[in-house]
Design an enzyme around this catalytic site. Structure first.
Site, PDB file in Angstrom:
ATOM      1  N   TYR A 148       5.396   6.194   5.020  1.00  0.00           N
ATOM      2  CA  TYR A 148       5.661   5.179   4.079  1.00  0.00           C
ATOM      3  C   TYR A 148       5.487   5.517   2.661  1.00  0.00           C
ATOM      4  O   TYR A 148       4.529   6.006   2.106  1.00  0.00           O
ATOM      5  CB  TYR A 148       4.490   4.066   4.504  1.00  0.00           C
ATOM      6  CG  TYR A 148       4.599   2.826   3.476  1.00  0.00           C
ATOM      7  CD1 TYR A 148       5.784   1.821   3.579  1.00  0.00           C
ATOM      8  CD2 TYR A 148       3.540   2.562   2.622  1.00  0.00           C
ATOM      9  CE1 TYR A 148       5.892   0.851   2.643  1.00  0.00           C
ATOM     10  CE2 TYR A 148       3.681   1.542   1.657  1.00  0.00           C
ATOM     11  CZ  TYR A 148       4.781   0.752   1.827  1.00  0.00           C
ATOM     12  OH  TYR A 148       4.665  -0.345   1.063  1.00  0.00           O
ATOM     13  N   ASP A 196       0.357  -1.719 -10.337  1.00  0.00           N
ATOM     14  CA  ASP A 196       1.289  -2.446  -9.357  1.00  0.00           C
ATOM     15  C   ASP A 196       1.524  -3.786  -9.650  1.00  0.00           C
ATOM     16  O   ASP A 196       0.979  -4.510  -9.160  1.00  0.00           O
ATOM     17  CB  ASP A 196       0.986  -2.173  -7.798  1.00  0.00           C
ATOM     18  CG  ASP A 196       2.078  -2.682  -7.021  1.00  0.00           C
ATOM     19  OD1 ASP A 196       3.124  -2.742  -7.487  1.00  0.00           O
ATOM     20  OD2 ASP A 196       1.913  -2.731  -5.927  1.00  0.00           O
ATOM     21  N   ASP A 213      10.021  -4.089  -2.669  1.00  0.00           N
ATOM     22  CA  ASP A 213       9.401  -5.314  -3.568  1.00  0.00           C
ATOM     23  C   ASP A 213      10.125  -6.555  -3.345  1.00  0.00           C
ATOM     24  O   ASP A 213      10.200  -6.977  -2.105  1.00  0.00           O
ATOM     25  CB  ASP A 213       9.472  -4.976  -5.095  1.00  0.00           C
ATOM     26  CG  ASP A 213       8.508  -3.835  -5.335  1.00  0.00           C
ATOM     27  OD1 ASP A 213       7.333  -3.669  -4.922  1.00  0.00           O
ATOM     28  OD2 ASP A 213       8.730  -2.905  -6.226  1.00  0.00           O
ATOM     29  N   GLU A 271       9.832  -8.962  -0.002  1.00  0.00           N
ATOM     30  CA  GLU A 271       8.878  -9.798   0.077  1.00  0.00           C
ATOM     31  C   GLU A 271       9.298 -11.241  -0.531  1.00  0.00           C
ATOM     32  O   GLU A 271      10.171 -11.326  -0.968  1.00  0.00           O
ATOM     33  CB  GLU A 271       7.562  -9.560  -0.371  1.00  0.00           C
ATOM     34  CG  GLU A 271       7.533  -9.138  -2.074  1.00  0.00           C
ATOM     35  CD  GLU A 271       6.426  -8.224  -2.421  1.00  0.00           C
ATOM     36  OE1 GLU A 271       6.224  -8.387  -3.422  1.00  0.00           O
ATOM     37  OE2 GLU A 271       6.310  -6.989  -1.891  1.00  0.00           O
ATOM     38  N   CYS A 281       0.670  -6.128  -6.782  1.00  0.00           N
ATOM     39  CA  CYS A 281       0.156  -5.749  -5.566  1.00  0.00           C
ATOM     40  C   CYS A 281      -0.253  -6.747  -4.660  1.00  0.00           C
ATOM     41  O   CYS A 281      -0.990  -7.720  -5.207  1.00  0.00           O
ATOM     42  CB  CYS A 281      -0.934  -4.627  -5.794  1.00  0.00           C
ATOM     43  SG  CYS A 281      -1.988  -4.196  -4.438  1.00  0.00           S
ATOM     44  N   ARG A 309       8.615  -9.238   4.549  1.00  0.00           N
ATOM     45  CA  ARG A 309       6.960  -9.530   4.313  1.00  0.00           C
ATOM     46  C   ARG A 309       6.856 -11.008   3.692  1.00  0.00           C
ATOM     47  O   ARG A 309       7.573 -11.434   2.900  1.00  0.00           O
ATOM     48  CB  ARG A 309       6.746  -8.413   3.359  1.00  0.00           C
ATOM     49  CG  ARG A 309       5.401  -8.401   2.752  1.00  0.00           C
ATOM     50  CD  ARG A 309       4.983  -7.411   1.981  1.00  0.00           C
ATOM     51  NE  ARG A 309       3.957  -7.520   0.669  1.00  0.00           N
ATOM     52  CZ  ARG A 309       3.606  -6.770   0.049  1.00  0.00           C
ATOM     53  NH1 ARG A 309       3.686  -5.376   0.289  1.00  0.00           N
ATOM     54  NH2 ARG A 309       2.631  -7.174  -0.746  1.00  0.00           N
TER      55      ARG A 309
END
Length: 315
Positions: free
Chosen positions: A59, A74, A105, A132, A140, A177
């Site tokens: 990942y 982040d 992202d 996401e 983050c 996500r």
């Protein structure tokens, strides 16, 4: 038994070995119920170590990419170029090796940018990616103060990604996500993931579970759709082991800080020793040759010799 075919020179080829990373990841999801464990890697060396240890997938962490390439926290500062370039380098260290899942992202903009990002990840050799529902000014998933876009806007990202995958006839795995738990609660997360599933996402990811019971409930609420668990130790959620995740029914498990946190500890300790004692204190037996061996020295020498080169007979 793996299917084999000829390459035209009388040599048999293991077709599973010759699969793209995307096809391999999709095959792993469809043909087995085993948990796919992916250590988080953020650069070439961390990826080489994971490859050397035989992990079946990896990942590429956005947090690690931002920290290593930009030296920044982040907070959505890494953009498509940073992420795609890093992912491409990692994916091509061993092109027919373990599949690489990468952070995407928010998709870096509206539907057209999402489509561009997906196309670039496909050509980079990425096997799967998660996108996401945070606002563009994201952070983050294990920091406070997260805000998410509306469900409708989130679904435009998922649809743009799915239509691009279909248009390019790619096997890349689309992971939806949601970061809505902190702001909108659990039921909204499940609603969003169901809608993303119906829009064509292959896998779901609910970020930042509040408890193990909640993680188990999400698997049950979305079954049989496969879920990915992001395990960040000392993050917002509970520590869940790979065995526990497998028992719960998760299909993929990523460890975003698996390389980054130990690297920080090791580098800091070495530099503190250098400042204090005047030497780094590298253990005996760990020199340039050993580090270069991890990074493919033997393969590079073999390639040169097979081509008739003489520069690397001895190094």
């Amino acid at each position: 038994m793996a299917v084999t075919s000829s390459n035209g020179h009388g040599n048999k080829i293991d077709e599973k070995h010759q699969m793209s990373g995307a096809a391999k990841l999709r095959h792993m999801l469809q043909e087995s119920n085993d948990l796919i464990v992916c250590p988080g890697v953020y650069d070439g060396l961390s990826a080489r170590i994971a490859l050397n240890l035989g992990f079946e997938a990896m990942y590429m962490t956005g947090a690690g990419t931002t920290a290593s390439r930009l030296g920044k926290a982040d907070l959505g500062l890494a953009q498509l170029y940073d992420m795609k370039t890093n992912a491409e380098m990692i994916a091509h260290l061993e092109p027919f090796g373990p599949p690489l899942i990468a952070d995407m992202d928010t998709g870096y903009g509206g539907p057209l940018m999402v489509s561009q990002a997906v196309q670039q990840y496909i050509t980079a050799g990425v096997a799967g990616f998660h996108i996401e529902d945070q606002i563009q000014n994201k952070r983050c998933g294990h920091l406070g103060g997260k805000k998410v876009v509306s469900l409708d806007e989130y679904l435009t990202r998922i649809r743009a990604a799915k239509s691009t995958i279909d248009r390019l006839r790619s096997d890349i795995v689309l992971i939806a996500r949601t970061d809505a738990l902190q702001q909108l609660g659990y039921e909204e997360c499940i609603q969003r993931l169901r809608a993303a599933r119906d829009a064509g996402a292959d896998v779901g990811l609910l970020e930042g579970f509040a408890s193990k019971d909640q993680a188990q409930q999400a698997v049950e609420d979305l079954r049989p759709w496969p879920l990915l668990l992001n395990m960040v130790e000392n993050g917002a959620g509970p520590v869940i082991t790979t065995r526990e995740a497998a028992d719960m029914g998760f299909r993929i498990m990523i460890f975003s800080f698996a390389s980054l946190a130990p690297a920080y500890l090791g580098i800091r300790a070495a530099l503190e020793r250098l400042k204090r004692d005047g030497v780094v204190g590298t253990p005996k037996g760990l020199g340039p040759r050993q580090l270069f061996d991890i990074c493919g020295l033997a393969e590079s020498m073999q390639t040169d010799m097979e081509a008739g080169g003489v520069d690397y007979y001895t190094v």
